[in-house]
Design a protein around this motif. Structure first.
Motif, short mmCIF file in Angstrom:
data_model
loop_
_atom_site.label_atom_id
_atom_site.label_comp_id
_atom_site.label_asym_id
_atom_site.label_seq_id
_atom_site.Cartn_x
_atom_site.Cartn_y
_atom_site.Cartn_z
N SER A 1 -6.48 18.39 -10.59
CA SER A 1 -5.72 19.70 -9.70
C SER A 1 -6.36 19.91 -8.53
O SER A 1 -5.65 20.20 -7.54
CB SER A 1 -5.91 21.06 -10.27
N GLY A 2 -6.69 18.83 -8.61
CA GLY A 2 -7.65 19.04 -6.50
C GLY A 2 -8.31 19.87 -6.64
O GLY A 2 -9.10 20.52 -7.60
N SER A 3 -9.09 20.66 -4.79
CA SER A 3 -10.31 21.77 -4.90
C SER A 3 -9.04 23.32 -4.61
O SER A 3 -8.79 22.28 -4.10
CB SER A 3 -11.30 21.12 -4.18
N PRO A 4 -9.90 24.01 -4.59
CA PRO A 4 -8.69 24.72 -4.89
C PRO A 4 -9.39 25.20 -3.39
O PRO A 4 -10.61 25.08 -2.69
CB PRO A 4 -9.26 26.01 -6.32
N VAL A 5 -8.13 25.81 -2.39
CA VAL A 5 -8.01 25.95 -1.00
C VAL A 5 -8.05 25.27 -0.31
O VAL A 5 -7.45 25.30 0.18
CB VAL A 5 -9.81 26.71 -0.95
N PHE A 6 -8.88 24.22 -0.48
CA PHE A 6 -8.84 22.85 -0.39
C PHE A 6 -7.46 22.16 -0.18
O PHE A 6 -6.68 21.63 1.17
CB PHE A 6 -9.57 22.20 0.83
N THR B 1 -3.13 20.56 -6.70
CA THR B 1 -1.98 20.39 -7.49
C THR B 1 -1.21 20.40 -8.55
O THR B 1 -1.72 21.08 -9.34
CB THR B 1 -1.71 18.27 -7.24
N GLN B 2 0.16 20.94 -8.51
CA GLN B 2 0.52 21.25 -9.51
C GLN B 2 1.76 20.91 -9.48
O GLN B 2 2.54 20.21 -9.08
CB GLN B 2 0.95 23.26 -9.28
N ARG B 3 2.36 21.12 -11.08
CA ARG B 3 4.05 20.46 -11.26
C ARG B 3 4.20 21.34 -12.20
O ARG B 3 4.24 21.63 -12.81
CB ARG B 3 3.75 19.30 -13.09
N ASN B 4 5.82 21.56 -11.72
CA ASN B 4 6.84 22.72 -12.01
C ASN B 4 7.99 22.22 -12.69
O ASN B 4 8.59 20.76 -12.26
CB ASN B 4 6.35 23.25 -11.50
N ASN B 5 8.60 23.17 -13.04
CA ASN B 5 10.03 22.85 -13.52
C ASN B 5 10.67 21.63 -14.36
O ASN B 5 10.76 20.67 -13.53
CB ASN B 5 11.12 22.95 -12.09
N VAL B 6 9.56 21.43 -15.30
CA VAL B 6 9.72 20.34 -16.46
C VAL B 6 10.96 19.97 -17.42
O VAL B 6 11.25 21.28 -17.49
CB VAL B 6 8.05 20.13 -16.78
N ARG B 7 11.67 19.38 -17.30
CA ARG B 7 12.82 19.45 -17.79
C ARG B 7 12.63 17.79 -18.65
O ARG B 7 12.56 16.43 -17.43
CB ARG B 7 14.32 19.10 -17.16
N LEU C 1 3.81 20.24 -6.08
CA LEU C 1 3.82 20.77 -5.31
C LEU C 1 2.36 20.01 -4.66
O LEU C 1 1.25 20.10 -5.57
CB LEU C 1 3.60 22.06 -5.65
N TYR C 2 1.86 20.22 -3.92
CA TYR C 2 1.04 19.35 -2.88
C TYR C 2 0.52 20.90 -1.90
O TYR C 2 1.87 21.55 -1.04
CB TYR C 2 0.93 18.47 -2.35
N TRP C 3 -0.21 21.63 -2.00
CA TRP C 3 -0.91 22.84 -1.17
C TRP C 3 -2.11 22.51 -0.29
O TRP C 3 -3.05 22.35 -1.62
CB TRP C 3 -0.04 24.40 -1.32
N SER C 4 -1.92 23.45 0.64
CA SER C 4 -3.97 23.91 1.45
C SER C 4 -3.95 24.35 1.94
O SER C 4 -2.91 25.12 3.40
CB SER C 4 -4.20 22.76 1.79
N ASP C 5 -4.68 25.27 1.70
CA ASP C 5 -4.96 26.92 3.13
C ASP C 5 -6.15 26.50 3.88
O ASP C 5 -5.94 27.82 5.04
CB ASP C 5 -5.30 27.86 1.80
N ILE D 1 -6.07 22.98 7.54
CA ILE D 1 -4.90 23.36 8.24
C ILE D 1 -3.91 23.69 6.86
O ILE D 1 -3.50 22.57 5.78
CB ILE D 1 -4.58 21.62 8.55
N PRO D 2 -3.45 24.39 7.00
CA PRO D 2 -2.45 25.60 5.75
C PRO D 2 -0.96 24.40 5.64
O PRO D 2 -0.16 23.88 7.02
CB PRO D 2 -1.99 27.01 6.43
N PHE D 3 -0.56 23.68 4.55
CA PHE D 3 0.38 23.46 4.16
C PHE D 3 0.90 23.42 3.12
O PHE D 3 0.32 23.44 2.09
CB PHE D 3 0.33 21.28 4.65
N ASN D 4 1.95 22.62 2.49
CA ASN D 4 2.41 22.80 1.35
C ASN D 4 3.39 21.46 1.85
O ASN D 4 4.46 21.59 2.55
CB ASN D 4 2.92 24.04 0.55
N HIS D 5 3.81 20.92 -0.13
CA HIS D 5 4.93 19.54 -0.05
C HIS D 5 5.36 19.51 -1.23
O HIS D 5 4.07 19.82 -1.74
CB HIS D 5 4.83 18.60 0.69
N VAL D 6 6.68 19.27 -1.39
CA VAL D 6 7.11 19.27 -3.04
C VAL D 6 7.74 18.32 -2.93
O VAL D 6 8.81 17.69 -2.04
CB VAL D 6 8.58 20.68 -3.37
#
Length: 223
Positions: free
Chosen positions: A111-116, A119-125, A163-167, A170-175
Motif C-alpha cells: 500500500s506504500g507509505s501514507p502521505v508520500f 496505492t489502492q484497488r477499487n471497483n473490483v469486478r 489508484l496511485y496518489w501522493s500528497d 508533489i501532489p499527484f494521482n493516477h488511475v
C-alpha cells in the motif's frame, strides 16, 4: 510528646501486607475466579505444559492467520459426492470457485507509505467461467473406495482500478485500469455408479438374463 493517629503505623508490617496481596492476586489470576485453567487461551499459554495457565494476548496478525487456517481446513475438506447421473442431465462440476478464492490468486501489492505514496484497488469486478471438465475412469482410492476423479478447470477474470496518489512533496494521482486472469483447478471425487439392477440377484449360468429378470419376484411381491 504528642503524636497524632495518622502517624501511627498499622500493627502488620509492610512486607507481610505486600506478600499477602501478591498471594491473593496470584490465587485470583490462576483459579476459576480469574483467568485460570478454564480460560479459552489455556492451550496456548506459555505455562500450559506446567499445568498453570493465564490469559495470553493475541495480536491482530495472529488472529487473522488463525482464521485463514480454519477457512483453509474447511475448504480442503471436500466430501465424496454422489455418482454422476447415467442420463447425463446433471453436470459433474457443481462447485465453482468463490470470488474470494479468485481474488486471493491476484498478486499482492504494498500500500506504500501514507502521505508520500499510497496505492489502492477499487471497483473490483470478477467473472468466473468453466473452461474444462474431465472425468476419469472408476478406480479404487485408499480410504474412499471405488470413485471417479473429476477435473474441473475454471478461468477467473478480474477487472479493477488501481489508484496511485501522493500528497507530498508533489501532489499527484493516477488511475490505472487493470485486468488479471487466473486459472483455478478444482478436483473432487464422485462415487462410482452401480448397475440399475442392484436389488435383483444375478442370473444363473446358462440362463437368459432377460428371462430371469422377468421371472424375478421382488421382496414387495412375495406372499
Amino acid at each position: 510528646m504528642f503524636q497524632s493517629a495518622r502517624h501511627r503505623s498499622p500493627m502488620t508490617p509492610r512486607w507481610v501486607r505486600g506478600l499477602m496481596t501478591g498471594a491473593m492476586l496470584a490465587v485470583v489470576s490462576t483459579t476459576h475466579f480469574g483467568c485460570g485453567l478454564s480460560y479459552v487461551f489455556r492451550d496456548i499459554s506459555p505455562l500450559h505444559p506446567t499445568g498453570w495457565s493465564f490469559a495470553w494476548p493475541i495480536f491482530a496478525s495472529q488472529s487473522q492467520r488463525l482464521e485463514e487456517d480454519i477457512k483453509r481446513e474447511e475448504r480442503d475438506r471436500v466430501p465424496i459426492l454422489d455418482p454422476i447421473p447415467a442420463d447425463g442431465l446433471g453436470a459433474a462440476c457443481l462447485d465453482p470457485p468463490s470470488e474470494e478464492e479468485v481474488w486471493n490468486k491476484v498478486p499482492k501489492f504494498k500500500s506504500g507509505s501514507p502521505v508520500f505514496y499510497e496505492t489502492q484497488r477499487n471497483n473490483v469486478r470478477i467473472l468466473i467461467e468453466k473452461i474444462g471438465e474431465k472425468v476419469d475412469g472408476c478406480k479404487i482410492y485408499p480410504l474412499a473406495g471405488p470413485c471417479q476423479l473429476v477435473h474441473c478447470h475454471y478461468k477467473g477474470t478480474i477487472y479493477y482500478d488501481e489508484l496511485y496518489w501522493s500528497d507530498y512533496p508533489i501532489p499527484f494521482n493516477h488511475v490505472d485500469h487493470k485486468v488479471e486472469v487466473v486459472y483455478i483447478d478444482k478436483d473432487h471425487l464422485r462415487r462410482c455408479g452401480g448397475p440399475d439392477n442392484v436389488d435383483r440377484p444375478p442370473a444363473p449360468i446358462g440362463v437368459n438374463p432377460a428371462a430371469a429378470a422377468a421371472n424375478y419376484v421382488g421382496p414387495s411381491m412375495r406372499p
